[in-house]
Design a protein around this motif. Structure first.
Motif, PDB file in Angstrom:
ATOM      1  N   GLU A 295      36.822 -16.087 -31.257  1.00  0.00           N
ATOM      2  CA  GLU A 295      37.836 -15.030 -31.185  1.00  0.00           C
ATOM      3  C   GLU A 295      38.634 -14.962 -32.486  1.00  0.00           C
TER       4      GLU A 295
ATOM      5  N   GLU B  22      25.167  -6.641 -38.200  1.00  0.00           N
ATOM      6  CA  GLU B  22      26.095  -6.809 -37.091  1.00  0.00           C
ATOM      7  C   GLU B  22      25.878  -8.209 -36.533  1.00  0.00           C
TER       8      GLU B  22
ATOM      9  N   GLN C 197      36.523 -13.368 -35.191  1.00  0.00           N
ATOM     10  CA  GLN C 197      36.480 -11.923 -34.989  1.00  0.00           C
ATOM     11  C   GLN C 197      37.760 -11.260 -35.501  1.00  0.00           C
ATOM     12  N   LYS C 198      38.913 -11.847 -35.216  1.00  0.00           N
ATOM     13  CA  LYS C 198      40.200 -11.297 -35.660  1.00  0.00           C
ATOM     14  C   LYS C 198      40.340 -11.334 -37.185  1.00  0.00           C
ATOM     15  N   GLU C 199      39.853 -12.399 -37.799  1.00  0.00           N
ATOM     16  CA  GLU C 199      40.008 -12.595 -39.247  1.00  0.00           C
ATOM     17  C   GLU C 199      39.004 -11.796 -40.080  1.00  0.00           C
ATOM     18  N   ASN C 200      38.009 -11.226 -39.448  1.00  0.00           N
ATOM     19  CA  ASN C 200      36.949 -10.519 -40.172  1.00  0.00           C
ATOM     20  C   ASN C 200      36.783  -9.099 -39.655  1.00  0.00           C
ATOM     21  N   LYS C 201      37.851  -8.349 -39.679  1.00  0.00           N
ATOM     22  CA  LYS C 201      37.840  -6.970 -39.184  1.00  0.00           C
ATOM     23  C   LYS C 201      36.887  -6.072 -39.983  1.00  0.00           C
ATOM     24  N   ASP C 202      36.554  -6.487 -41.200  1.00  0.00           N
ATOM     25  CA  ASP C 202      35.655  -5.702 -42.036  1.00  0.00           C
ATOM     26  C   ASP C 202      34.185  -5.872 -41.652  1.00  0.00           C
ATOM     27  N   LYS C 203      33.908  -6.798 -40.752  1.00  0.00           N
ATOM     28  CA  LYS C 203      32.535  -7.066 -40.309  1.00  0.00           C
ATOM     29  C   LYS C 203      32.346  -6.527 -38.898  1.00  0.00           C
ATOM     30  N   LYS C 204      31.110  -6.215 -38.549  1.00  0.00           N
ATOM     31  CA  LYS C 204      30.771  -5.788 -37.195  1.00  0.00           C
ATOM     32  C   LYS C 204      30.482  -7.040 -36.367  1.00  0.00           C
TER      33      LYS C 204
END
Length: 69
Positions: free
Chosen positions: A55, A38, A58-65
């Protein structure tokens, strides 16, 4: 010997006006092959676009926590 691949890892990155370093750093962190990671990104009131960059990450990597504070 213990198998560490089953352990959860939290990576905390704290930044303040370090946007010029974020792209390279974030790219390397997100490319880690560890199975349970995470990411906690803390922006301390940057005025150089750092918060906005985080930000987008975070939006571009929805597969990551990814948590943004």
């Amino acid at each position: 010997m213990q198998n560490f691949t089953s352990k959860k890892v939290s990576i905390v990155l704290i930044t303040w006006n370090g946007c010029s370093y974020l792209q390279k750093t974030i790219t390397k962190l997100l490319n880690l092959k560890y199975p349970d990671v995470e990411y906690i990104f803390v922006d301390n009131g940057s005025e150089d676009g750092g918060r906005e960059y985080l930000e987008e990450v975070q939006k571009e990597n929805k597969d990551k926590k990814i948590f943004l504070i």
